[in-house]
Design a protein around this motif. Structure first.
Motif, short mmCIF file in Angstrom:
data_model
loop_
_atom_site.label_atom_id
_atom_site.label_comp_id
_atom_site.label_asym_id
_atom_site.label_seq_id
_atom_site.Cartn_x
_atom_site.Cartn_y
_atom_site.Cartn_z
N TYR A 269 8.71 14.96 -94.32
CA TYR A 269 7.56 15.33 -95.13
C TYR A 269 6.34 14.66 -94.54
CZ TYR A 269 4.49 15.84 -99.19
OH TYR A 269 3.45 16.14 -100.01
N PRO A 270 5.39 15.43 -93.95
CA PRO A 270 4.25 14.82 -93.27
C PRO A 270 3.05 14.63 -94.20
CG PRO A 270 4.34 17.16 -92.76
CD PRO A 270 5.44 16.88 -93.75
N SER A 271 3.08 13.62 -95.04
CA SER A 271 1.97 13.36 -95.96
C SER A 271 0.89 12.56 -95.24
CB SER A 271 2.48 12.57 -97.18
OG SER A 271 1.42 12.24 -98.04
N ASN A 272 -0.31 13.16 -95.07
CA ASN A 272 -1.40 12.51 -94.33
C ASN A 272 -0.93 12.04 -92.96
OD1 ASN A 272 -3.42 12.83 -96.31
ND2 ASN A 272 -2.66 11.04 -97.42
N SER A 273 -0.06 12.84 -92.34
CA SER A 273 0.51 12.55 -91.01
C SER A 273 1.41 11.32 -91.00
CB SER A 273 -0.60 12.39 -89.95
OG SER A 273 -1.30 13.62 -89.79
N LEU A 274 1.81 10.82 -92.17
CA LEU A 274 2.86 9.81 -92.24
C LEU A 274 4.21 10.51 -92.28
CD1 LEU A 274 1.22 7.42 -94.86
CD2 LEU A 274 1.27 7.14 -92.38
N ILE A 275 5.25 9.84 -91.81
CA ILE A 275 6.56 10.46 -91.63
C ILE A 275 7.50 9.95 -92.72
CG2 ILE A 275 8.48 10.80 -90.03
CD1 ILE A 275 6.43 10.00 -87.79
#
Length: 417
Positions: A40-46
């Motif tokens: 799940y790429p939330s704000n480009s966090l993994i």
């Protein structure tokens, strides 16, 4: 004699393969060249689901910037039946030295087609819920160096996919990828970059490649006098760490180059010096690259071969935008999708209208907040200069939640840096 020699070699290879399987690390459950793990790429966090010792999967952040796996709650660790052998005192990014953790030395991690065996966990004794407030979804821990140490890992932010390769795969550089040297120091990855500053000077900083940080470029001014502040900057909270909130300034550099790729007008964080700064100085680094930059690429971390392979993603040339409202929004942890204003930037559109810290956001553009993801609200607030935004907030009287007033505000987004 030859039969004896052959038998000895076969036994030696079998022992080597067997011993490899007993080494702490992450491995494919079945022998394949590669497997794919959605994230799940939330704000480009993994963010990926991880099952610990056979229990219900929990959201973990994949973070190249940390050495150890971390669980954010001792209460949760006890519920999982973790066994502890000792306690450690951790140093946070703000210099705090009273963050205690218990060490759980042997655990099994299940990531679907990949498993982590003999995995150690640092379990925080004080609950850390701030990441959920910032990201908008529950995060229970971090997977660090162990995930990357034996195998090439490709991260495709565009499609939310990680590819976990067999350790001897990717001997040749894939087509259209550019290569730069990756040095692993104390289990963290570093690259050399080129930064052109607003005053025309050029830096060649050593940067930590940090998938778990939500900034773009970060430069630590205390590491060298060559780092200069741009003429236009604003004071701001820069992010949340285990040790507390980081504060400093936001500005821009003229350009950032690494792996023969160039980005311009890059948003740059300049944190204040803290008691923790000596650790940064000792590492020899001058800053870090975070998700705001990394999320514009496709990356292959290849720790065994000391290289980082990089390709432009679809959004590589999109402009870097900072919040244009002046509101820092947070989610209330462990609650329904309730959003509140944690800070107001002086002189911003929201501050001039009278929006205050701790106002609860009820509606944005006539859409109730429980229909919004926090990441989507943040994208809206940094989307376009002059865009009109309508916000309805609820202002409580002290701690009494039965006494409140609702207010409606309308303002235009205004770029400040």
């Amino acid at each position: 004699m030859y039969k004896s020699l052959f038998a000895f070699l076969f036994l030696f290879i079998a022992i080597q393969i067997g011993s490899m399987a007993q080494v702490p690390g992450f491995f494919m459950k079945e022998e394949q060249r590669k497997v794919v793990i959605p994230f799940y790429p939330s704000n480009s966090l993994i963010i990926i689901p991880v099952s610990i010792n056979g229990h219900t999967p929990l959201n973990f952040l994949v973070d190249t910037g940390v050495r150890s796996n971390i669980l954010f709650s001792k209460k949760l660790g006890d519920a999982l039946g973790l066994e502890y052998t000792r306690r450690l005192k951790l140093v946070g990014a703000d210099g705090s030295d009273d963050l205690m953790a218990s060490v759980s030395p042997i655990n099994h991690f299940d990531l679907g087609p990949v498993e982590g065996i003999f995995q150690s966990l640092l379990v925080l004794e004080q609950e850390f819920l701030e990441l959920e407030s910032v990201i908008g979804i529950p995060i229970y821990g971090i997977i660090g160096y162990e995930f990357f140490k034996f195998n090439p890992i490709k991260i495709d932010y565009d499609n939310g996919l990680m590819t976990f390769y067999k350790h001897d795969a990717l001997r040749w550089k894939p087509l259209f990828y550019r290569k730069t040297h990756l040095s692993i120091q104390e289990n963290k990855p570093y690259i050399q970059a080129r930064v052109k500053q607003k005053d025309g000077s050029t830096l060649y900083p050593k940067l930590l490649v940090d998938t778990g940080a939500n900034h773009g470029l970060l430069l630590n001014r205390e590491t060298t006098e060559a780092i200069t502040m741009p003429p236009l900057f604003i004071e701001s909270a820069l992010g949340q760490s285990l040790g507390g909130m980081l504060f400093g300034y936001m500005g821009r550099v003229e350009s950032l180059s690494f792996a023969n790729l160039k980005l311009t007008e890059v948003l740059t964080s300049y944190p204040e010096e803290t008691p923790f700064s000596y650790v940064i100085k000792d590492s020899g680094r001058s800053g870090s690259l975070g998700a705001e930059v990394l999320g514009r690429t496709k990356l292959i971390f290849d720790y065994p071969r000391n290289r980082l392979l990089v390709q432009r993603a679809d959004n590589f040339f999109a402009p870097f935008q900072f919040d244009m409202s002046g509101m820092t929004l947070r989610k209330i942890p462990n609650d329904d999708n309730r959003i509140y204003v944690s800070e107001i930037r002086p002189g911003s559109p929201a501050q001039r209208l009278g929006i205050e810290a701790y106002d609860e956001v009820l509606m944005i553009n006539n859409v109730p907040t429980f229909f919004w993801e926090l990441s989507d609200i943040n994208k809206l607030l940094r989307s376009e200069q002059g865009k009109k935004v309508e916000v309805e907030v609820r202002r409580y009287e002290g701690d009494d939640l039965t006494k409140y007033e609702d207010h409606k505000f309308s303002f235009e987004l205004k770029r400040q840096i």
